[in-house]
Design an enzyme around this catalytic site. Structure first.
Site, PDB file in Angstrom:
ATOM      1  N   GLY A 189       0.831  -1.203   0.000  1.00  0.00           N
ATOM      2  CA  GLY A 189       0.000   0.000   0.000  1.00  0.00           C
ATOM      3  C   GLY A 189       0.864   1.250   0.000  1.00  0.00           C
ATOM      4  NE  ARG A 244      -9.821  12.666  -0.443  1.00  0.00           N
ATOM      5  CZ  ARG A 244      -8.935  12.242   0.409  1.00  0.00           C
ATOM      6  NH1 ARG A 244      -7.709  12.737   0.414  1.00  0.00           N
ATOM      7  NH2 ARG A 244      -9.225  11.306   1.272  1.00  0.00           N
ATOM      8  CB  SER A 261      -1.771   9.798  -2.609  1.00  0.00           C
ATOM      9  OG  SER A 261      -1.291  11.005  -2.036  1.00  0.00           O
ATOM     10  N   GLY A 262      -4.236  10.480  -0.325  1.00  0.00           N
ATOM     11  CA  GLY A 262      -4.704  10.298   1.047  1.00  0.00           C
ATOM     12  C   GLY A 262      -5.733   9.197   1.146  1.00  0.00           C
ATOM     13  NE  ARG A 272      -6.502  -6.837  -1.675  1.00  0.00           N
ATOM     14  CZ  ARG A 272      -7.239  -6.900  -0.574  1.00  0.00           C
ATOM     15  NH1 ARG A 272      -8.303  -7.668  -0.560  1.00  0.00           N
ATOM     16  NH2 ARG A 272      -6.917  -6.218   0.514  1.00  0.00           N
ATOM     17  CB  VAL A 295       0.820   4.171   4.628  1.00  0.00           C
ATOM     18  CG1 VAL A 295       1.534   4.264   5.969  1.00  0.00           C
ATOM     19  CG2 VAL A 295      -0.123   5.354   4.444  1.00  0.00           C
ATOM     20  CG  HIS A 321      -3.175  16.169   2.852  1.00  0.00           C
ATOM     21  ND1 HIS A 321      -3.392  15.526   1.655  1.00  0.00           N
ATOM     22  CD2 HIS A 321      -3.702  15.349   3.820  1.00  0.00           C
ATOM     23  CE1 HIS A 321      -3.996  14.369   1.881  1.00  0.00           C
ATOM     24  NE2 HIS A 321      -4.197  14.233   3.182  1.00  0.00           N
ATOM     25  CB  CYS A 378      -2.460  12.474   6.840  1.00  0.00           C
ATOM     26  SG  CYS A 378      -4.056  12.302   6.040  1.00  0.00           S
TER      27      CYS A 378
HETATM   28  N1  LIG Z   1      -2.689   7.453   2.290  1.00  0.00           N
HETATM   29  C1  LIG Z   1      -2.443   8.363   3.231  1.00  0.00           C
HETATM   30  O1  LIG Z   1      -2.030   9.494   2.939  1.00  0.00           O
HETATM   31  C2  LIG Z   1      -2.650   8.033   4.681  1.00  0.00           C
HETATM   32  C3  LIG Z   1      -2.258   8.980   5.635  1.00  0.00           C
HETATM   33  C4  LIG Z   1      -2.434   8.677   7.004  1.00  0.00           C
HETATM   34  C5  LIG Z   1      -3.009   7.479   7.363  1.00  0.00           C
HETATM   35  N2  LIG Z   1      -3.411   6.592   6.399  1.00  0.00           N
HETATM   36  C6  LIG Z   1      -3.993   5.333   6.843  1.00  0.00           C
HETATM   37  O2  LIG Z   1      -3.030   4.310   6.608  1.00  0.00           O
HETATM   38  C7  LIG Z   1      -3.666   3.091   6.258  1.00  0.00           C
HETATM   39  C8  LIG Z   1      -3.127   2.637   4.902  1.00  0.00           C
HETATM   40  O3  LIG Z   1      -3.434   3.622   3.935  1.00  0.00           O
HETATM   41  P1  LIG Z   1      -2.897   3.530   2.423  1.00  0.00           P
HETATM   42  O4  LIG Z   1      -3.176   4.842   1.820  1.00  0.00           O
HETATM   43  O5  LIG Z   1      -1.514   2.979   2.385  1.00  0.00           O
HETATM   44  O6  LIG Z   1      -3.912   2.449   1.803  1.00  0.00           O
HETATM   45  P2  LIG Z   1      -3.689   1.454   0.576  1.00  0.00           P
HETATM   46  O7  LIG Z   1      -2.749   2.032  -0.406  1.00  0.00           O
HETATM   47  O8  LIG Z   1      -5.045   1.103   0.125  1.00  0.00           O
HETATM   48  O9  LIG Z   1      -2.988   0.196   1.264  1.00  0.00           O
HETATM   49  C9  LIG Z   1      -3.640  -0.581   2.235  1.00  0.00           C
HETATM   50  C10 LIG Z   1      -2.852  -1.852   2.450  1.00  0.00           C
HETATM   51  O10 LIG Z   1      -3.509  -2.640   3.448  1.00  0.00           O
HETATM   52  C11 LIG Z   1      -3.289  -3.984   3.105  1.00  0.00           C
HETATM   53  N3  LIG Z   1      -4.250  -4.905   3.680  1.00  0.00           N
HETATM   54  C12 LIG Z   1      -5.597  -4.893   3.573  1.00  0.00           C
HETATM   55  N4  LIG Z   1      -6.132  -5.955   4.212  1.00  0.00           N
HETATM   56  C13 LIG Z   1      -5.093  -6.640   4.733  1.00  0.00           C
HETATM   57  C14 LIG Z   1      -4.984  -7.837   5.488  1.00  0.00           C
HETATM   58  N5  LIG Z   1      -6.065  -8.542   5.838  1.00  0.00           N
HETATM   59  N6  LIG Z   1      -3.752  -8.264   5.839  1.00  0.00           N
HETATM   60  C15 LIG Z   1      -2.635  -7.563   5.484  1.00  0.00           C
HETATM   61  N7  LIG Z   1      -2.684  -6.421   4.778  1.00  0.00           N
HETATM   62  C16 LIG Z   1      -3.892  -5.980   4.393  1.00  0.00           C
HETATM   63  C17 LIG Z   1      -3.426  -3.986   1.606  1.00  0.00           C
HETATM   64  O11 LIG Z   1      -2.808  -5.152   1.132  1.00  0.00           O
HETATM   65  P3  LIG Z   1      -2.842  -5.609  -0.412  1.00  0.00           P
HETATM   66  O12 LIG Z   1      -1.822  -4.745  -1.083  1.00  0.00           O
HETATM   67  O13 LIG Z   1      -2.472  -7.024  -0.334  1.00  0.00           O
HETATM   68  O14 LIG Z   1      -4.236  -5.351  -0.917  1.00  0.00           O
HETATM   69  C18 LIG Z   1      -2.740  -2.698   1.207  1.00  0.00           C
HETATM   70  O15 LIG Z   1      -1.379  -2.913   0.899  1.00  0.00           O
HETATM   71  C19 LIG Z   1      -5.173   3.392   6.249  1.00  0.00           C
HETATM   72  O16 LIG Z   1      -5.718   3.042   7.505  1.00  0.00           O
HETATM   73  C20 LIG Z   1      -5.226   4.895   6.060  1.00  0.00           C
HETATM   74  O17 LIG Z   1      -6.407   5.469   6.573  1.00  0.00           O
HETATM   75  C21 LIG Z   1      -3.233   6.833   5.070  1.00  0.00           C
END
Ligand SMILES: NC(=O)c1ccc[n+]([C@@H]2O[C@H](COP(=O)([O-])OP(=O)(O)OC[C@H]3O[C@@H](n4cnc5c(N)ncnc54)[C@H](OP(=O)(O)O)[C@@H]3O)[C@@H](O)[C@H]2O)c1
Length: 343
Positions: free
Chosen positions: A21, A244, A167-168, A48, A23, A251, A137
């Site tokens: 993912g 957004r 990307s958030g 996946r 992060v 951000h 964030c």
């Molecule tokens: N994006 C941001 O700017 C940001 C900022 C602060 C906080 N966050 C928080 O950080 C977290 C991740 O965000 P992201 O943007 O990186 O999301 P993302 O790109 O959608 O990535 C989420 C990851 O979680 C993994 N996942 C889902 N179910 C799982 C399971 N059962 N076992 C192991 N891994 C699993 C997914 O794995 P697969 O690759 O195998 O599908 C994916 O790699 C979220 O809670 C989000 O709210 C995000």
């Protein structure tokens, strides 16, 4: 510690959960940049991404499917997953003696779990908690601008308007921004999936659910509740409007802060110049953009403007929400936990 490693994590076995993912990948990039050796890092994901090979420093990591007991033997796990996955696996990891830093919202408002921005309330890490929540964030980026001001002049209220990158919302949302932009340029119909409305060439209130009683969306409620918890200030007056914008990464925020005591422009510039985690651009005509800040560890503060009585301060800020807003803050927490554990 190996010669080229600048991190207290060098001798820890560290798991990144959600390694494919946005992060998770950023956390791995930061660990790699700090010289944490390959043999100390484990990558986990869902079924996946299991088996996917990802580069790490000069080598490669293979993502393993996260299963019960899979984190045993690790010292620290950085979770970059959804909240349900964190809730299912973080407690088990703790039972196995693995400290967890969680990027999701699962534990942020749990009174037993510290919610930490190291520059603001890092002392909560000094007794080595097993579970630490990484704030939202927008909250992290907001507080790095507010806390220096609060310490110096006191804060009566904060009005924050956010301009949040696509990307958030994760990897799928970024893919949608790219494909939708191409479709829009080709004159094709736009079918939103990651958001309720098209994100290409568009601006919209944050997509999270709206509380019908308050009118606040979840992102705005998070900023209010998390800021109050982190600053230990339950009555802190924060009014966010979260939006957004079709920006890939970083951000921005427009802030207006009412002060308890009058400030001068020179004093404001000086205090941001000496606070960790931020950089002040004092050129009044500076045009700081998400593009400039992408990949930076510092939150950029610019356009400081004061009312005639010095009691109202307006700012423009830009911060990389994948780094300081998520992965970097989590790595910094993990480093401090490791330093405490080593003593
Ligand atoms: N994006 C941001 O700017 C940001 C900022 C602060 C906080 N966050 C928080 O950080 C977290 C991740 O965000 P992201 O943007 O990186 O999301 P993302 O790109 O959608 O990535 C989420 C990851 O979680 C993994 N996942 C889902 N179910 C799982 C399971 N059962 N076992 C192991 N891994 C699993 C997914 O794995 P697969 O690759 O195998 O599908 C994916 O790699 C979220 O809670 C989000 O709210 C995000």
């Amino acid at each position: 510690m190996p010669d080229d490693c600048s991190s207290s994590l060098a001798n820890q076995t560290i798991a990144v959960v959600g390694a494919f993912g946005l992060v998770g990948r950023e956390a791995l990039a930061i660990l790699g940049d700090r010289g944490v050796p390959l043999e100390r890092v484990r990558a986990f994901g869902s079924a996946r991404s299991a088996g996917t090979i990802i580069p790490y420093r000069d080598g490669e990591l293979t993502i393993a499917e996260l299963r019960e007991g899979g984190l045993e033997g690790c010292d620290i796990a950085i979770f970059g997953t959804d909240a349900d996955t964190a809730k299912a696996h973080a407690p088990r990891a703790n039972v196995a003696g693995v400290r967890v830093v969680d990027n999701s919202s699962a534990y942020r408002l749990d009174s037993r779990v510290p919610l930490v921005v190291p520059e603001v309330n890092g002392e909560l890490l000094d007794d080595g908690p097993m579970l630490v929540a990484n704030p939202n964030c927008s909250t992290i980026l907001l507080l790095l601008a507010v806390e220096p001001v609060r310490r110096a002049f006191g804060v009566r209220s904060v009005i924050a308007s956010t301009y949040q990158a696509i990307s958030g919302a994760g990897r799928a949302a970024v893919e949608e921004l790219f494909s939708q932009t191409r479709d829009a340029l080709d004159g094709k119909a736009l079918t939103p999936s990651a958001f309720p409305v098209p994100c290409a060439f568009n601006v919209f209130p944050h997509e999270s659910a709206v509380d019908p009683d308050t009118g606040l969306n979840v992102e705005e409620s998070k900023i209010i509740a998390e800021s109050r918890k982190i600053l230990a200030s339950p009555d802190l007056d924060v009014s966010p409007t979260c939006v957004r914008v079709p920006v890939e990464r970083c951000h921005s925020q427009s802030l207006t802060i009412e002060l308890e005591r009058p400030a001068s422009r020179g004093a404001v510039v000086e205090l941001f110049g000496s606070f960790p985690g931020v950089a002040i651009n004092a050129d009044p005509a500076a045009l700081v953009t998400p593009r400039d800040i992408s990949g930076s560890d510092l939150v950029s503060i610019s356009r400081p403007r004061l009312s005639a009585d010095g009691r109202r301060l307006s700012l423009w800020t830009c911060g990389d929400q994948l780094r300081k807003g998520a992965a970097l803050n989590a790595v910094q927490i993990a480093e401090r936990l490791a330093a405490v554990a080593v003593g």
